[in-house]
Enzyme design. Structure first.
Site, PDB file in Angstrom:
ATOM      1  N   THR A 240       1.066  -1.339  -0.325  1.00 39.07           N
ATOM      2  CA  THR A 240      -0.178   0.088   0.264  1.00 39.07           C
ATOM      3  C   THR A 240       1.061   1.868   0.078  1.00 39.07           C
ATOM      4  O   THR A 240       0.367   2.514  -0.571  1.00 39.07           O
ATOM      5  CB  THR A 240      -1.234   0.160   1.130  1.00 39.07           C
ATOM      6  N   ASP A 241       2.207   0.702  -0.100  1.00 40.27           N
ATOM      7  CA  ASP A 241       2.864   2.280  -0.203  1.00 40.27           C
ATOM      8  C   ASP A 241       3.225   3.188  -1.041  1.00 40.27           C
ATOM      9  O   ASP A 241       3.653   3.043  -1.756  1.00 40.27           O
ATOM     10  CB  ASP A 241       4.221   1.842   0.693  1.00 40.27           C
ATOM     11  N   TYR A 242       3.045   1.800  -2.251  1.00 41.67           N
ATOM     12  CA  TYR A 242       2.777   2.187  -3.618  1.00 41.67           C
ATOM     13  C   TYR A 242       1.609   2.549  -3.920  1.00 41.67           C
ATOM     14  O   TYR A 242       1.897   3.612  -4.886  1.00 41.67           O
ATOM     15  CB  TYR A 242       3.054   0.781  -4.591  1.00 41.67           C
TER      16      TYR A 242
ATOM     17  N   ALA B 222       1.944   6.071  -3.308  1.00 38.99           N
ATOM     18  CA  ALA B 222       2.969   6.830  -4.377  1.00 38.99           C
ATOM     19  C   ALA B 222       1.847   6.767  -6.062  1.00 38.99           C
ATOM     20  O   ALA B 222       1.836   7.941  -6.208  1.00 38.99           O
ATOM     21  CB  ALA B 222       4.034   6.031  -4.104  1.00 38.99           C
TER      22      ALA B 222
END
Lengths: 457, 399
Positions: free
Chosen positions: A174-176, A179
């Site tokens: 979920t960081d991506y 992003a």
């Protein structure tokens, strides 16, 4: 032809993935991204996943995760706890278009770097704060990891094997997601500024961006009060739809798989033909989509027996030739050398700073290709402090004497204050622990054969 | 009311299913004028479950209702010459055209980029496809799972001793939709300063493969090939069941530098033992540690533990059920869900803005259009068609 974002300057106070990965995407397309780092508080991505697992020398310039997230950026070091460091950052903001960061709000408030503060320096600045749970609200100052936001968004809860617990992916997934939405948010704000001259503050919650991508489950709950069970790789409408074992081989070893999806009677017939199981076509349990759904476990068992006699790549090609959606489950090496991605030039060879002793290496490119304004040629992420002079002297106009003074004071630097490299267990040990499927000792030769100068597609 | 960020951006939306509609939803929700072209039977996503009250109805597909907020729907038969003619007229005035047909389709309709550029040199054409517009897999077929397989995320995802896994539902397609929306705006930014349009080729496979950490790099840096990880029961950051759900523990560096803090936080004096004090000791006694932790966590309450952890700045995470996501104090404080009123499907709460812009409001509060709801409005406003023209086109089956 100039890249589309040429002329846009971004100051990035990022860490790990959520902001660095987003800013890399913008840097790839021509924005000048100035990545801020601290020698005092070194980012962990600099010291993990080291080239050849080597913790000697300037190992902090050889971390894979840092290189993956920071291509095409300028890198400077500033100690923000020193007034001169903070003042240099403010100077940079005053000549920039965008300021982005992904610390908890408490950090930004302590440094007095909130949007209201920055607008005083640059009235049309666009500022992005990307946080785990959002810049406001009772959880605003809670730190978060990728798995934590995967859990808070609802995505982890609905993912997993039938009758198993919730599952998360093995990457900070979920960081991506955060992003990717951040890139869109910055571009929307830039388009607005291009028309009106007005900047603004963008508050990205990584959890909320992930929640936006699971509407099927959330709306089913909101409207029908239902939480559907976890169903692994099954599909609510298609059967068979799963991941099936394939034959191993001497080099790649076992753990080979193929994903197969059948959405129509025609595809079902083709699957039976390719697998040479025409008797299934007459089996009353499998005659219609409804029947196949009802008998899916038995069907999966039979298909797994049949696929086990095939290697996954030949089977994928045979099924695709017959118009059945199928994909070999690619491991890292297969992905890197995938012929289709090679033809598209997806992995891009990037040279490293000579001081690292690292050869040029291929890195994943972008999910888009522009016909008129392509991405800029790939330049490796900066070694620590690499562009202190470029940015502080050439761009901001400070003197060599100033730089020397700041270096002596520890405001800027060229090496971390207290570096500790993470040496991973040996590859044999990692195989023994089950963390690696295999390793290949001739990887350098393989990479250079495929991607070496003159071989780049 | 202040304008939304993308006010004035004209988007011609030829997309269907998920990836394309999510791209144009992002554009529409942030203020772009999106005209959604639907085939006479409607976007196939209209028949995608789940449905409101499980009623299979073209206006009641929940994924469709979510993916098409703030758009205008026009029906148009692209298999007719008049339909193509009308589309070409609409393309003359658009800033961005988005499509996610398989790569053969647009050229077969005479609508490939060179043809469209001739009509409108400033047009940004965004094409989203499974594997991109070029390369040997160009015409290969895929579902979301196949993209996970060929995008490299599946091999490392799942339990050590089971088959590789994917996320539930349609993550790969949402990723591609987001990327396409970003790329569309990058190309638009360039167009607005130079007048030059272009084609943007977005691949769903590459959307998965460009968002992996340390997968191919692990190979290029050390020759290593990662697999699905074994789940050591003594792992301090492993997902654990608590009395009322699941929690994701993360004591951070405390476990390394001060084990007592962890013992104290867990209220577990039995862990105050040299068997568990150091990382290597814990690895050696992983099984025993795991048993203790499993038992211990089962006696805890999820939210209580989560809040206590954050007081100590341990970055614990919650695994929230759908109900808990919608009722979480954080989501309530931030209005993470918004109520939309649809004329056929009714009124209920949808996931709201994925991020907040301080000066330009989110515009996603308009429900998805019914099939062809705006056909007359768009054709008379944008193309100057009269009632008689519309009657004729309708009679010919063009709209």
């Amino acid at each position: 032809m100039a890249a589309p974002l040429e002329g846009i300057r971004i100051v990035e106070m990022g860490q790990l993935i959520a902001i660095p990965s987003a800013m890399k995407m913008l840097a790839d397309m021509g924005a000048q991204v100035i990545r801020l780092e601290s020698c005092q508080r070194l980012e962990s991505y600099r010291t993990d996943s080291l080239y050849q697992n080597d913790v000697e020398g300037e190992f902090w310039n050889r971390g894979a995760n840092f290189y993956e997230q920071n291509r095409n950026k300028l890198g400077i070091t500033l100690d923000l706890s020193h007034p001169a460091g903070l003042s240099l950052l403010r100077e940079l903001v005053s000549i920039s278009d965008v300021f982005t960061e992904n610390f908890t709000p408490r950090v930004i408030k302590n440094f007095q770097l909130e949007y209201e503060d920055l607008r005083g320096l640059k009235p049309d600045i666009i500022m992005v704060s990307s946080t785990g749970y959002g810049f406001t609200g009772p959880w605003a100052n809670f730190g978060a990891t990728g798995p934590a936001t995967e859990g808070a968004s609802g995505l982890a809860y609905i993912t997993g094997y039938r009758d198993g617990p919730p599952m998360m992916s093995e990457i900070p997934y979920t960081d991506y997601t955060g992003a990717e939405h951040t890139v869109f948010a910055v571009m929307a704000a830039l388009i607005h500024r291009q028309q009106t001259g007005q900047g603004q503050f963008i508050d990205v919650s990584q959890t909320e961006t992930a929640t936006a991508t699971v509407p099927e489950a959330l709306l089913d709950f909101a409207v029908n009060g239902r939480t559907a069970p976890r169903i692994g790789n099954e599909d609510p409408q298609m059967a068979p739809h799963g991941c099936y074992p394939c034959l191993g081989d001497d080099r790649l070893g076992d753990d080979r798989w193929i994903a197969i999806a059948v959405s129509s009677d025609q595809e079902w017939t083709s699957l039976c033909q390719v697998l040479n199981r025409s008797e299934w076509m007459r089996d009353t349990r499998f005659l219609s989509a409804e029947e196949r759904m009802r008998h899916r476990s038995e069907l999966d068992r039979l298909i797994a027996q049949a696929t086990a006699a095939w290697q996954n790549h030949p089977l994928m090609h045979a099924l695709q030739e017959a118009s059945v959606p199928a994909g070999a489950v690619l491991d890292a090496q297969e992905l890197l050398f995938d012929p289709h991605l090679r033809q598209r030039g997806f992995y891009e060879l990037v040279a490293h700073h000579p001081s690292t002793g690292m050869p040029a290496l291929p890195y994943a490119g972008r999910p888009w290709k522009f016909s008129a304004t392509p991405a800029v040629p790939g330049k490796a992420a900066p070694i620590i402090g690499e562009h202190n002079r470029t940015v502080l002297a050439e761009l901001l106009g400070h003197s060599e004497a100033d730089l020397a003074h700041w270096e002596a004071e520890g405001v800027i630097g060229y090496a971390p204050a207290n570096p500790t490299g993470t040496r991973r267990p040996s590859l044999d040990e990692q195989v023994r622990q089950g963390r690696l499927q295999r390793y290949e000792t001739d990887f350098r030769e393989q990479v250079s054969r495929a991607f070496g100068e003159g071989n780049v597609s | 009311m202040a304008p939304s960020a993308l006010n004035g951006v004209k988007v011609l939306d030829l997309t269907h299913h998920i990836a394309g509609p999510y791209c144009t939803k992002l554009l529409a929700d942030f203020g772009a004028q999106v005209i959604k072209i639907e085939r006479p039977g409607g976007d196939p996503a209209r028949s995608m479950p789940p449905f409101c009250q499980d009623e299979r109805h073209p206006e009641k597909s929940l994924p469709f209702l979510y993916l098409n907020t703030a758009k205008r729907s026009v029906t148009l038969n692209l298999k007719s010459d008049r339909g193509i003619h009308i589309l070409r007229e609409l393309a003359k005035d658009a800033d961005i055209l988005v499509e996610n047909f398989s790569p053969r389709v647009m050229p077969s309709l005479g609508l490939d980029f060179p043809a469209l550029r001739e009509l409108n040199p400033a047009l940004v054409m965004v094409s989203i496809s499974n594997f991109g517009q070029t390369g040997s897999y160009r015409d290969y077929r895929a579902t979301d799972m196949v993209e996970y397989a060929l995008g490299g995320l599946m091999y490392i995802f799942g339990s050590y001793d089971r088959e590789p896994l994917k996320h539930a539902f349609n993550q790969a397609q949402f990723k591609a939709g987001t990327n396409a929306a970003s790329a569309a705006l990058m190309a638009l930014y360039h167009q607005r300063s130079t007048g030059q349009g272009q084609q943007v080729d977005v691949s769903i496979q590459e959307s998965v493969a460009s968002a992996l950490r340390d997968v191919t790099s692990n190979f290029t840096y050390t020759g290593a090939v990662r697999r699905r990880q074994p789940n050591h029961s003594g792992d301090l950051t492993r997902l654990r069941a608590v009395s009322d759900g699941y929690i994701l523990p993360n004591p951070g560096i405390a476990a390394r530098v001060n084990w007592n803090t962890v013992v104290e936080f867990l209220e577990a004096p039995e862990l105050d033992d040299d068997k568990f004090r150091t990382p290597s000791a814990r690895l050696e006694n992983a099984e025993e540690l795991g048993e203790i932790l499993d038992r211990l966590f089962l006696s805890k309450n999820k939210m209580d533990m989560f809040y206590r952890a954050h007081q100590k700045r341990f970055i614990y995470g919650v695994i929230d059920s759908l109900e808990e996501v919608m009722a979480s104090p954080q989501n309530l404080a931030r209005e993470g869900f918004v109520e939309l009123d649809h004329p056929v499907a009714g009124t209920f709460r949808y996931p709201g803005a994925p991020f907040q812009l301080s000066e330009t409001p989110w515009d996603g509060l308009h429900p998805a259009p019914t099939l062809g709801q705006h056909t007359r409005e768009v054709f008379s406003q944008c193309l100057g068609y009269t009632e008689a023209d519309l009657e004729e086109l309708s009679g010919m089956g063009v709209i």
